[in-house]
Design a protein around this motif. Structure first.
Motif, PDB file in Angstrom:
ATOM      1  N   GLY A 114       8.935  19.378  53.105  1.00  0.00           N
ATOM      2  CA  GLY A 114       8.233  19.612  51.869  1.00  0.00           C
ATOM      3  C   GLY A 114       7.045  20.439  51.956  1.00  0.00           C
ATOM      4  O   GLY A 114       6.469  20.622  53.041  1.00  0.00           O
ATOM      5  N   ARG A 115       6.776  21.179  50.796  1.00  0.00           N
ATOM      6  CA  ARG A 115       5.417  22.110  50.984  1.00  0.00           C
ATOM      7  C   ARG A 115       4.237  21.339  50.878  1.00  0.00           C
ATOM      8  O   ARG A 115       3.081  21.590  51.442  1.00  0.00           O
ATOM      9  N   GLU A 116       4.210  20.075  50.189  1.00  0.00           N
ATOM     10  CA  GLU A 116       2.736  19.592  49.418  1.00  0.00           C
ATOM     11  C   GLU A 116       2.975  18.117  49.255  1.00  0.00           C
ATOM     12  O   GLU A 116       4.326  17.729  49.309  1.00  0.00           O
ATOM     13  N   VAL A 117       2.043  17.482  49.139  1.00  0.00           N
ATOM     14  CA  VAL A 117       1.839  16.199  48.557  1.00  0.00           C
ATOM     15  C   VAL A 117       0.703  16.107  47.155  1.00  0.00           C
ATOM     16  O   VAL A 117      -0.370  16.875  47.544  1.00  0.00           O
ATOM     17  N   VAL A 118       0.978  15.284  46.624  1.00  0.00           N
ATOM     18  CA  VAL A 118      -0.221  15.084  45.361  1.00  0.00           C
ATOM     19  C   VAL A 118      -0.467  13.402  45.461  1.00  0.00           C
ATOM     20  O   VAL A 118       0.398  12.694  45.457  1.00  0.00           O
ATOM     21  N   VAL A 119      -1.654  13.093  45.730  1.00  0.00           N
ATOM     22  CA  VAL A 119      -1.995  11.854  46.077  1.00  0.00           C
ATOM     23  C   VAL A 119      -3.100  11.478  45.128  1.00  0.00           C
ATOM     24  O   VAL A 119      -3.784  12.255  44.498  1.00  0.00           O
ATOM     25  N   ALA A 120      -2.952  10.218  44.546  1.00  0.00           N
ATOM     26  CA  ALA A 120      -4.057   9.759  43.474  1.00  0.00           C
ATOM     27  C   ALA A 120      -5.278   9.602  44.214  1.00  0.00           C
ATOM     28  O   ALA A 120      -5.493   9.082  45.192  1.00  0.00           O
ATOM     29  N   ILE A 121      -6.204   9.647  43.323  1.00  0.00           N
ATOM     30  CA  ILE A 121      -7.587   9.101  43.847  1.00  0.00           C
ATOM     31  C   ILE A 121      -8.140   7.981  42.772  1.00  0.00           C
ATOM     32  O   ILE A 121      -8.066   8.275  41.580  1.00  0.00           O
ATOM     33  N   THR A 122      -8.281   6.901  43.397  1.00  0.00           N
ATOM     34  CA  THR A 122      -8.847   5.876  42.457  1.00  0.00           C
ATOM     35  C   THR A 122     -10.260   5.107  43.174  1.00  0.00           C
ATOM     36  O   THR A 122     -10.136   4.942  44.351  1.00  0.00           O
ATOM     37  N   ALA A 123     -11.197   5.196  42.276  1.00  0.00           N
ATOM     38  CA  ALA A 123     -12.551   4.701  42.752  1.00  0.00           C
ATOM     39  C   ALA A 123     -12.952   5.326  44.099  1.00  0.00           C
ATOM     40  O   ALA A 123     -13.418   4.693  44.922  1.00  0.00           O
ATOM     41  N   GLY A 124     -12.670   6.657  44.028  1.00  0.00           N
ATOM     42  CA  GLY A 124     -13.336   7.703  44.937  1.00  0.00           C
ATOM     43  C   GLY A 124     -12.568   7.503  46.235  1.00  0.00           C
ATOM     44  O   GLY A 124     -12.846   8.266  47.335  1.00  0.00           O
ATOM     45  N   ARG A 125     -11.282   6.926  46.434  1.00  0.00           N
ATOM     46  CA  ARG A 125     -10.668   6.891  47.689  1.00  0.00           C
ATOM     47  C   ARG A 125      -9.155   7.465  47.384  1.00  0.00           C
ATOM     48  O   ARG A 125      -8.566   7.391  46.249  1.00  0.00           O
ATOM     49  N   LEU A 126      -8.433   7.851  48.415  1.00  0.00           N
ATOM     50  CA  LEU A 126      -7.009   8.174  48.489  1.00  0.00           C
ATOM     51  C   LEU A 126      -6.338   6.834  48.246  1.00  0.00           C
ATOM     52  O   LEU A 126      -6.634   5.681  48.992  1.00  0.00           O
ATOM     53  N   ASP A 127      -5.533   6.743  47.094  1.00  0.00           N
ATOM     54  CA  ASP A 127      -4.806   5.484  46.490  1.00  0.00           C
ATOM     55  C   ASP A 127      -3.390   5.401  47.284  1.00  0.00           C
ATOM     56  O   ASP A 127      -2.497   5.823  46.784  1.00  0.00           O
ATOM     57  N   PHE A 128      -3.386   4.736  48.512  1.00  0.00           N
ATOM     58  CA  PHE A 128      -2.463   4.891  49.342  1.00  0.00           C
ATOM     59  C   PHE A 128      -1.841   3.218  49.517  1.00  0.00           C
ATOM     60  O   PHE A 128      -2.600   2.295  49.574  1.00  0.00           O
ATOM     61  N   GLY A 129      -0.470   3.155  49.823  1.00  0.00           N
ATOM     62  CA  GLY A 129       0.185   2.065  50.224  1.00  0.00           C
ATOM     63  C   GLY A 129      -0.451   1.806  51.729  1.00  0.00           C
ATOM     64  O   GLY A 129      -0.855   2.834  52.384  1.00  0.00           O
ATOM     65  N   PRO A 130       0.231   0.893  52.415  1.00  0.00           N
ATOM     66  CA  PRO A 130      -0.346   0.220  53.658  1.00  0.00           C
ATOM     67  C   PRO A 130       0.160   1.346  54.876  1.00  0.00           C
ATOM     68  O   PRO A 130      -0.665   1.318  55.922  1.00  0.00           O
ATOM     69  N   TRP A 131       1.116   2.146  54.769  1.00  0.00           N
ATOM     70  CA  TRP A 131       1.506   2.966  55.951  1.00  0.00           C
ATOM     71  C   TRP A 131       1.341   4.289  55.978  1.00  0.00           C
ATOM     72  O   TRP A 131       1.448   5.120  56.587  1.00  0.00           O
ATOM     73  N   GLU A 132       0.912   4.597  54.730  1.00  0.00           N
ATOM     74  CA  GLU A 132       0.922   6.228  54.121  1.00  0.00           C
ATOM     75  C   GLU A 132      -0.078   7.065  54.969  1.00  0.00           C
ATOM     76  O   GLU A 132      -1.158   6.499  54.942  1.00  0.00           O
ATOM     77  N   GLN A 133       0.395   8.221  55.615  1.00  0.00           N
ATOM     78  CA  GLN A 133      -0.656   8.902  56.314  1.00  0.00           C
ATOM     79  C   GLN A 133      -0.094  10.385  55.949  1.00  0.00           C
ATOM     80  O   GLN A 133       1.007  10.551  56.055  1.00  0.00           O
ATOM     81  N   ILE A 134      -1.080  11.404  55.926  1.00  0.00           N
ATOM     82  CA  ILE A 134      -0.890  12.632  55.683  1.00  0.00           C
ATOM     83  C   ILE A 134      -0.783  13.614  56.919  1.00  0.00           C
ATOM     84  O   ILE A 134      -1.544  13.518  57.716  1.00  0.00           O
ATOM     85  N   PHE A 135       0.381  14.180  57.008  1.00  0.00           N
ATOM     86  CA  PHE A 135       0.520  15.145  58.086  1.00  0.00           C
ATOM     87  C   PHE A 135       0.631  16.658  57.873  1.00  0.00           C
ATOM     88  O   PHE A 135       1.226  17.089  56.707  1.00  0.00           O
ATOM     89  N   TYR A 136       0.167  17.647  58.602  1.00  0.00           N
ATOM     90  CA  TYR A 136       0.572  18.885  58.617  1.00  0.00           C
ATOM     91  C   TYR A 136       1.682  19.038  59.420  1.00  0.00           C
ATOM     92  O   TYR A 136       1.430  18.714  60.859  1.00  0.00           O
ATOM     93  N   GLY A 137       2.792  19.722  58.983  1.00  0.00           N
ATOM     94  CA  GLY A 137       3.987  19.685  59.882  1.00  0.00           C
ATOM     95  C   GLY A 137       3.867  21.171  60.291  1.00  0.00           C
ATOM     96  O   GLY A 137       4.339  21.952  59.455  1.00  0.00           O
ATOM     97  N   GLU A 138       3.886  21.615  61.481  1.00  0.00           N
ATOM     98  CA  GLU A 138       3.948  23.013  62.007  1.00  0.00           C
ATOM     99  C   GLU A 138       5.458  23.274  62.407  1.00  0.00           C
ATOM    100  O   GLU A 138       5.825  22.628  63.337  1.00  0.00           O
TER     101      GLU A 138
END
Lengths: 139, 139, 139
Positions: C99-123
């Motif tokens: 994939g090219r991109e992710v769209v993530v919700a911001i809630t109360a000023g934070r990334l609104d993530f589930g317990p194990w979600e992490q964002i990666f740059y894949g080269e």
């Protein structure tokens, strides 16, 4: 600008299954009061997907078979990830094919969809509680 | 907050083809008057994709060959979906690899792109009228 | 409506690598001052990905092996794209899977993530400077 947030919870009894969540997302759009905007709908777990396609059982069987060919569940020992004690290495791969999220336009207070578009939760490692985030922004 | 919506229509003469739609999306951004925001560009059909990559004909041949290996069109009977009378089971799979949608940033009234990014409509079951939705929100 | 834009730059020494960029994106969210909104995080290059999954080294080895099976780097001559003088035909294919991109919700000023979600740059074609765009809109 308005915003809205809701979690949809699932407890799938099988390891893999596809669930049509279009009506639940449409209800969120209505509850949000947003007339023009975007809805983000994403799995909050990394062994599940949210995707848009056809609500046709034959197609869902095709996806199941195809994903098993591309990233077979067994042998468990095929995946380095499973050395951590997990048996869901394949699920992390399948989810990349089907995707984490969809972003859908809201127009005149409705999901702005083509004729056959339906939103699915794709479970690849079920038999426990998992959830989807619906986040809406707009006016 | 401003919003903008436009449908782009296509009638591809072949079953499969990639069409560069970057200029049409750029025109939408200009028409919207949005200076800072997001543009969602998605196929409204479930046997087509919108994706971002290079406008290079050799690469497009590579995609065509690769997608045919991953999800061959024939034999038609390979896909349960085709028991409904369709012959496009493969197209529903190819579209998952290439994706339904892209979300692109708008900055200073322009698509905020890296040097080689171009937006494509990817048709996998053409020879009839189909469309792409462009939805813009921002200020 | 508020908006925010930042580029994250990378110079990966190897051809392929996954980099956890969650903290950098979280910092962007904080700098933006947005409490409720969306963050778009996309590769600005067409041989790289941004994706969300687990920060587990065994899984990353599984992705590397799997992507090499689906779209092998060699033989270079396998890809029409490489007739242009490039050797990165495979990277354009691998990036479509991840994939090219992710769209993530911001809630109360934070990334609104589930317990194990992490964002990666894949080269997938490194050894030169490349970048990721972080665009935030919300209030």
């Amino acid at each position: 600008m308005k915003s809205f947030r809701k979690e949809l919870w699932f407890h799938i009894r099988h390891r893999r299954e596809f669930i049509n969540i279009t009506q639940e997302v449409e209800t969120c759009v209505r509850e949000s009061g947003v007339q023009e905007g975007l809805v983000l709908c994403n799995a909050m777990h990394i062994t599940a997907s949210v995707f848009i396609n056809d609500d046709e059982s034959g197609l869902h069987q095709d996806y199941e078979k195809w994903l098993e060919q591309l990233a077979p569940h067994e042998p468990i020992s095929h995946y380095q990830h499973n050395l951590t004690g997990e048996d869901n290495g394949d699920a992390h791969l399948k989810r990349q094919i089907m995707g984490r999220e969809v972003v859908v336009a809201i127009t005149a207070g409705r999901l702005d969809f083509g004729p056959w578009e339906q939103i699915f939760y794709g479970e690849f490692d079920g038999r426990r509680k998992k959830r989807v985030l619906v986040k809406i922004i707009g006016q």
